[in-house]
Structure formats: structure tokens, C-alpha cells
Design a protein around this motif. Structure first.
Motif, PDB file in Angstrom:
ATOM      1  N   GLY A  16     -10.181  13.167  -8.269  1.00  0.00           N
ATOM      2  CA  GLY A  16     -10.540  12.396  -7.821  1.00  0.00           C
ATOM      3  C   GLY A  16      -8.864  11.519  -6.887  1.00  0.00           C
ATOM      4  N   SER A  17      -8.978  10.967  -5.796  1.00  0.00           N
ATOM      5  CA  SER A  17      -8.546  10.297  -4.599  1.00  0.00           C
ATOM      6  C   SER A  17      -8.678   8.838  -4.732  1.00  0.00           C
ATOM      7  N   LEU A  18      -7.214   8.104  -4.404  1.00  0.00           N
ATOM      8  CA  LEU A  18      -6.582   6.707  -3.751  1.00  0.00           C
ATOM      9  C   LEU A  18      -6.265   6.711  -2.635  1.00  0.00           C
ATOM     10  N   ARG A  19      -6.110   5.625  -2.013  1.00  0.00           N
ATOM     11  CA  ARG A  19      -5.115   5.530  -1.457  1.00  0.00           C
ATOM     12  C   ARG A  19      -4.589   3.851  -1.253  1.00  0.00           C
ATOM     13  N   LEU A  20      -3.454   3.608  -1.474  1.00  0.00           N
ATOM     14  CA  LEU A  20      -2.533   2.564  -1.828  1.00  0.00           C
ATOM     15  C   LEU A  20      -2.276   2.225  -0.533  1.00  0.00           C
ATOM     16  N   SER A  21      -2.067   1.128  -0.332  1.00  0.00           N
ATOM     17  CA  SER A  21      -1.842   0.187   0.602  1.00  0.00           C
ATOM     18  C   SER A  21      -0.497  -0.801  -0.208  1.00  0.00           C
ATOM     19  N   ALA A  77       3.025  -1.182   6.890  1.00  0.00           N
ATOM     20  CA  ALA A  77       3.135  -0.844   5.907  1.00  0.00           C
ATOM     21  C   ALA A  77       3.496   0.467   5.766  1.00  0.00           C
ATOM     22  N   ALA A  78       3.260   0.673   4.067  1.00  0.00           N
ATOM     23  CA  ALA A  78       3.717   1.884   3.498  1.00  0.00           C
ATOM     24  C   ALA A  78       2.467   2.285   2.709  1.00  0.00           C
ATOM     25  N   TYR A  79       1.845   3.661   3.132  1.00  0.00           N
ATOM     26  CA  TYR A  79       0.488   3.758   2.271  1.00  0.00           C
ATOM     27  C   TYR A  79       1.591   5.132   1.334  1.00  0.00           C
ATOM     28  N   LEU A  80       0.253   5.469  -0.205  1.00  0.00           N
ATOM     29  CA  LEU A  80       0.643   6.123  -0.725  1.00  0.00           C
ATOM     30  C   LEU A  80      -1.205   7.253  -1.135  1.00  0.00           C
ATOM     31  N   GLN A  81      -0.676   8.743  -1.016  1.00  0.00           N
ATOM     32  CA  GLN A  81      -2.068   8.910  -0.703  1.00  0.00           C
ATOM     33  C   GLN A  81      -2.310   9.731  -1.963  1.00  0.00           C
ATOM     34  N   MET A  82      -2.935   9.732  -3.113  1.00  0.00           N
ATOM     35  CA  MET A  82      -2.659  10.528  -4.363  1.00  0.00           C
ATOM     36  C   MET A  82      -4.391  11.464  -4.448  1.00  0.00           C
TER      37      MET A  82
END
Length: 124
Positions: A16-21, A77-82
Motif C-alpha cells: 500500500g501507500s501513505l503520504r506523510l506531511s 511544507a515537505a512531503y514524503l510519498q511512500m
């Protein structure tokens, strides 16, 4: 005073996927290097992504091709799409910022500011 706050962690199935902010306040965000680190129990804190103020990125082999870091300077803001998450991605994920230039910016000791972390748990 620079403050960082992560959000977006949670429980997700493998694949699956998650997006961290990461929301930042204070400082001059557009000039920061932003990094994402993770730490699992019994393991050293390790970098998973970083992005410089010019947009250059770095990923270790463990996440390359699966994780993408981005930034929105207008939103500080910074993001990490996993994507394609694996069991071994389970860890507490931290957002970090470095004000100064130079250095590889790939180790935790180089960063000046840290968030409190957000837990990512990948299940089978």
C-alpha cells in the motif's frame, strides 16, 4: 524559532501507500534542506529522503523507486510519498530541517531541527 510537525502516518498493508506531511513554521523555509528519517526499534536512525532548496533529491537504495520527497515553499511544507510499502518500512518517521549549506546532508547529526515523529506500521 523553527518548528516542524509531521502527520500522515498510520497502519497500512504491505504493497500500500501513505503520504506523510511536514509543516514548518519559523525560519526561511525556502532555504532549508528538508529530510525524512526513520527509526525502527533496535536500529539506527536512517535517512530515507532529502531535498535541497534547489530541488535536488537523495534516496538510499532501500527506498529508491518507491519513495518520493517533495516540497511546497509557498506552504512551508515537505512531503514524503511512500508507495509499495514493505514490512521493513515500519518505523517512526521524522521530518528534519538543515539551515546551513554544504555537507552531504545524509546523516541525522547534520540537521538542526526535528519534528516529533509519526508512526508508520506496515502489516501483512
Amino acid at each position: 524559532q523553527v518548528q516542524l510537525a509531521e502527520s500522515g502516518g498510520g497502519l497500512v498493508q504491505a504493497g500500500g501507500s501513505l503520504r506523510l506531511s511536514c509543516a514548518a513554521s519559523g525560519g526561511t523555509f525556502r532555504l532549508f534542506t528538508m529530510g525524512w528519517f526513520r527509526q525502527a526499534p533496535g536500529k539506527e536512525r536512517e535517512i530515507v529522503a532529502r531535498i535541497g532548496f534547489t530541488g535536488g533529491t537523495y534516496y538510499p537504495d532501500s527506498v529508491k523507486g518507491r519513495f518520493t520527497i517533495s516540497r511546497d515553499n509557498a506552504k512551508s511544507a515537505a512531503y514524503l510519498q511512500m508507495n509499495s510499502l514493505k514490512l521493513e518500512d515500519t518505523a517512526l518517521y521524522y521530518c528534519a530541517a538543515k539551515e546551513s549549506l554544504g555537507g552531504p546532508r545524509r546523516t541525522a547529526e547534520e540537521y538542526n531541527y526535528w519534528g516529533q515523529g509519526t508512526q508508520v506500521t506496515v502489516s501483512s
